[in-house]
Design a protein around this motif. Sequence first.
Motif, PDB file in Angstrom:
ATOM      1  N   ARG A   1       0.814  -1.217   0.000  1.00  0.00           N
ATOM      2  CA  ARG A   1       0.000   0.000   0.000  1.00  0.00           C
ATOM      3  C   ARG A   1       0.850   1.271   0.000  1.00  0.00           C
ATOM      4  O   ARG A   1       0.314   2.380  -0.099  1.00  0.00           O
ATOM      5  CB  ARG A   1      -0.938   0.003   1.215  1.00  0.00           C
ATOM      6  CG  ARG A   1      -2.031  -1.048   1.167  1.00  0.00           C
ATOM      7  CD  ARG A   1      -2.851  -1.033   2.450  1.00  0.00           C
ATOM      8  NE  ARG A   1      -3.315   0.308   2.765  1.00  0.00           N
ATOM      9  CZ  ARG A   1      -3.636   0.717   4.003  1.00  0.00           C
ATOM     10  NH1 ARG A   1      -3.506  -0.126   5.024  1.00  0.00           N
ATOM     11  NH2 ARG A   1      -4.048   1.935   4.215  1.00  0.00           N
TER      12      ARG A   1
ATOM     13  N   THR B   1       3.097   4.280  -1.328  1.00  0.00           N
ATOM     14  CA  THR B   1       3.301   4.978  -2.592  1.00  0.00           C
ATOM     15  C   THR B   1       4.746   4.749  -3.038  1.00  0.00           C
ATOM     16  O   THR B   1       5.591   4.302  -2.246  1.00  0.00           O
ATOM     17  CB  THR B   1       3.072   6.484  -2.435  1.00  0.00           C
ATOM     18  OG1 THR B   1       4.077   7.022  -1.553  1.00  0.00           O
ATOM     19  CG2 THR B   1       1.683   6.778  -1.864  1.00  0.00           C
ATOM     20  N   LYS B   2       5.044   5.046  -4.270  1.00  0.00           N
ATOM     21  CA  LYS B   2       6.410   4.864  -4.770  1.00  0.00           C
ATOM     22  C   LYS B   2       7.404   5.666  -3.950  1.00  0.00           C
ATOM     23  O   LYS B   2       8.498   5.191  -3.619  1.00  0.00           O
ATOM     24  CB  LYS B   2       6.494   5.255  -6.247  1.00  0.00           C
ATOM     25  CG  LYS B   2       5.828   4.269  -7.187  1.00  0.00           C
ATOM     26  CD  LYS B   2       6.050   4.668  -8.643  1.00  0.00           C
ATOM     27  CE  LYS B   2       5.422   3.644  -9.587  1.00  0.00           C
ATOM     28  NZ  LYS B   2       5.627   4.021 -11.023  1.00  0.00           N
TER      29      LYS B   2
ATOM     30  N   HIS C   1       7.093   6.757  -0.797  1.00  0.00           N
ATOM     31  CA  HIS C   1       7.212   6.214   0.558  1.00  0.00           C
ATOM     32  C   HIS C   1       7.964   4.884   0.545  1.00  0.00           C
ATOM     33  O   HIS C   1       8.738   4.596   1.470  1.00  0.00           O
ATOM     34  CB  HIS C   1       5.832   6.040   1.188  1.00  0.00           C
ATOM     35  CG  HIS C   1       5.217   7.335   1.621  1.00  0.00           C
ATOM     36  ND1 HIS C   1       3.981   7.759   1.189  1.00  0.00           N
ATOM     37  CD2 HIS C   1       5.676   8.313   2.443  1.00  0.00           C
ATOM     38  CE1 HIS C   1       3.697   8.931   1.722  1.00  0.00           C
ATOM     39  NE2 HIS C   1       4.706   9.290   2.496  1.00  0.00           N
ATOM     40  N   ARG C   2       7.739   4.072  -0.513  1.00  0.00           N
ATOM     41  CA  ARG C   2       8.472   2.803  -0.604  1.00  0.00           C
ATOM     42  C   ARG C   2       9.963   3.052  -0.749  1.00  0.00           C
ATOM     43  O   ARG C   2      10.790   2.319  -0.180  1.00  0.00           O
ATOM     44  CB  ARG C   2       7.932   1.989  -1.790  1.00  0.00           C
ATOM     45  CG  ARG C   2       8.679   0.675  -2.033  1.00  0.00           C
ATOM     46  CD  ARG C   2       8.548  -0.269  -0.847  1.00  0.00           C
ATOM     47  NE  ARG C   2       9.366  -1.472  -1.001  1.00  0.00           N
ATOM     48  CZ  ARG C   2      10.660  -1.556  -0.676  1.00  0.00           C
ATOM     49  NH1 ARG C   2      11.292  -0.495  -0.161  1.00  0.00           N
ATOM     50  NH2 ARG C   2      11.317  -2.689  -0.830  1.00  0.00           N
TER      51      ARG C   2
END
Length: 283
Positions: free
Chosen positions: A193, A195-196, A198-199
């Motif tokens: 879940r 976002t790019k 945050h990942r």
Amino acid sequence: MEIFHNKSELSQHLDRIKAANSTVGFVPTMGALHDGHLSLVEKGLIENDIIVVSIFVNPTQFDNKQDLEKYPRTLEADVELLKSLDHNKIIVYAPTIEDIYGNTVQSHTFKFDGLENEMEGAFREGHFNGVGTIVKRLFEIVKPNKAYFGEKDYQQLQIIKKLVELHQIPVEVIGCPIHREKDGLAMSSRNIRLTKAHRKAAPFLYKTLKSAKTKFGTKSAKQVMEWVKTQFSKQPLLELEYFIIADIETLKPVKRKSTKKTYRAFIAVYAGDIRLIDNIALN
């Protein structure tokens, strides 16, 4: 691979297996399976004749209703993933809420010698009552010889061991090492879940934990904690909820280091609205 949705049918099936002196291992999950879950199942397959994997999103351990609603539910994909292992030895238990709780979805109140009041317990009201309720219920249904839990939820692992001790449940609880992505992020069903952005930022948790472990060798616990807070204050995409260095037995924050005790660092961080936790052994 056999799949059961009803506890009575599952129990009858397991009774026949146990009558042949076969051992039963158990891996309780909330689904959205990943390689971390598979590592628990693989260990269980080595040590038992049969493995039961439960897939159940337990409503009573969520203190955030939106988190419960958004939690990924991927039963078909989970079953396919389990089939990549020795699926003839795996049984899936995917109950309904009614099968577990009947008409009253409610958790019981537990005391775990104070373990429930630290860290996650302090930030997530009622969480460990929900955990205790569902794990105790699943143990009563499956009656496994051994049960496997990942050390990512280290506090939960200690609480389940205490649950078994206090309620004299005949099961051996086994903790298994944290399974990580190549960049160090602890595997979690919630990771999908992110976002790019945050990942990309999330591996900073483990990077910081490793640095904290090094610093703990020469600095006080207070100095390490202050350093961690400073590091996260520079991270616009990650919000530190807590960083705690605790005694692994009591889970109480350390005030002064002792060579006679073993410590672990615990962290909880928000990446947007996704809450990530991790931990690392310090000595």
